[in-house]
Scaffold this active site. Structure first.
Site, PDB file in Angstrom:
ATOM      1  N   ASN A  77       3.765  -6.629  13.398  1.00 15.58           N
ATOM      2  CA  ASN A  77       3.307  -5.284  13.718  1.00 15.58           C
ATOM      3  C   ASN A  77       3.828  -4.869  15.089  1.00 15.58           C
ATOM      4  OD1 ASN A  77       1.826  -3.372  12.284  1.00 15.58           O
ATOM      5  ND2 ASN A  77      -0.007  -4.659  12.219  1.00 15.58           N
ATOM      6  N   GLN A  80       0.839  -1.194   0.000  1.00  9.70           N
ATOM      7  CA  GLN A  80       0.000   0.000   0.000  1.00  9.70           C
ATOM      8  C   GLN A  80       0.875   1.245   0.000  1.00  9.70           C
ATOM      9  OE1 GLN A  80      -3.344  -0.737   3.127  1.00  9.70           O
ATOM     10  NE2 GLN A  80      -1.744  -2.222   3.516  1.00  9.70           N
ATOM     11  N   THR A 132       0.891  -3.070   8.661  1.00  8.93           N
ATOM     12  CA  THR A 132      -0.374  -2.534   8.155  1.00  8.93           C
ATOM     13  C   THR A 132      -1.474  -2.738   9.190  1.00  8.93           C
ATOM     14  OG1 THR A 132      -2.032  -2.643   6.398  1.00  8.93           O
ATOM     15  CG2 THR A 132      -0.846  -4.690   6.881  1.00  8.93           C
ATOM     16  N   HIS A 151      -1.473   1.338  -4.333  1.00 12.33           N
ATOM     17  CA  HIS A 151      -1.770   2.774  -4.336  1.00 12.33           C
ATOM     18  C   HIS A 151      -0.825   3.556  -5.250  1.00 12.33           C
ATOM     19  CE1 HIS A 151      -3.812   2.037  -0.195  1.00 12.33           C
ATOM     20  NE2 HIS A 151      -4.679   1.931  -1.172  1.00 12.33           N
TER      21      HIS A 151
END
Ligand code: ZN
Length: 247
Positions: A211, A98, A186, A116
């Site tokens: 994460n 992304q 993410t 993106h």
């Protein structure tokens, strides 16, 4: 945890990495969202396509300030490099990102789907041709196409724009086919990208999540949660993958 994750990666037939802002933070790229995010400093309206079309010059000035001066010098970090290494060893089929910073490609990953778009390229709004930003003089804004004098726009997806068709199709195709997804950095806030891991999971893919904090995936689709910064976790994971005969 690491041992189990390493085994999953070694045994999977088709593994896909799905990355977000958290993988690039350690390269010096500030996240868009959150407390220290760019949206706390800059008005997100600047990145709405309708605003850009009406205020092209001033919008470009802000983008030059944030993206091309600030992001311009960043380098891939170990987490990007480890993914490129896994691909080289046929342990990773593709990266869906992304991020618009091009760091996966810079690190050597070949099969990258930029959901993106990318800031490294500019697209002519008149003739659609693409040009590397490094070949464009950003001293005069807005930059113009050398072929047709049209206005150049960063080839990243602005608010109000649709996802690049090719990246979209390929990413959702992977959600159907992959048997392992590795989510890195993410939080799953941005639609429709955030659907990809969920669809993959519904189709039977295992999910490894990396994460710093738990996300909306953690309690729902994640099978193995590896908490920590992306580089630190990837170092441990690569050591485990390389490590010995441990099953
Ligand atoms: Zn043009």
């Amino acid at each position: 945890m690491y041992e189990k994750a390493a085994q999953l990666i070694k045994k999977a037939n088709r593994t896909v990495a799905f990355t977000g802002a958290g993988i690039s933070v350690e390269s010096g790229i500030p996240p868009f969202r959150g407390e220290n995010g760019l949206w706390n400093k800059y008005d997100p309206a600047t990145f709405e396509i309708s605003y850009f079309l009406r205020n092209t010059k001033s919008s470009w000035e802000v983008m030059r300030d944030i993206f091309y001066d600030l992001f311009g010098q960043v380098q891939p970090n170990y987490a990007h490099i480890a993914l490129a290494e896994l691909e080289k060893r046929n342990l990773l089929h593709a990266v869906i990102t992304q991020n618009v910073d091009n760091l996966h490609t810079d690190a050597g990953s070949k099969n990258v789907y930029e959901f993106h778009g990318s800031l490294k390229k500019l697209r002519c709004m008149s003739c659609n041709s693409l040009v590397e930003v490094s070949k464009v003089d950003l001293n005069t804004l807005p930059p113009q196409c050398t072929k047709c004098s049209g206005i150049l726009k960063p080839d990243a997806v602005f608010f109000g724009e649709s996802i690049p068709k090719d990246a979209y199709t390929k990413s959702f195709h992977e959600a159907d086919r992959a048997d392992l997804f590795i989510l890195i950095g993410t939080t799953g806030e941005v639609a429709p990208a955030n659907m990809i891991p969920r669809i993959a999971n519904a189709r039977g893919a295992k999910i490894i999540e990396i994460n710093v904090e738990e996300s909306s995936y953690t309690g729902s689709v994640t099978d193995i949660f590896l908490q920590g910064r992306a580089t630190e976790v990837m170092e441990n994971l690569m050591r485990q993958i390389n490590g010995s005969k441990s099953e």
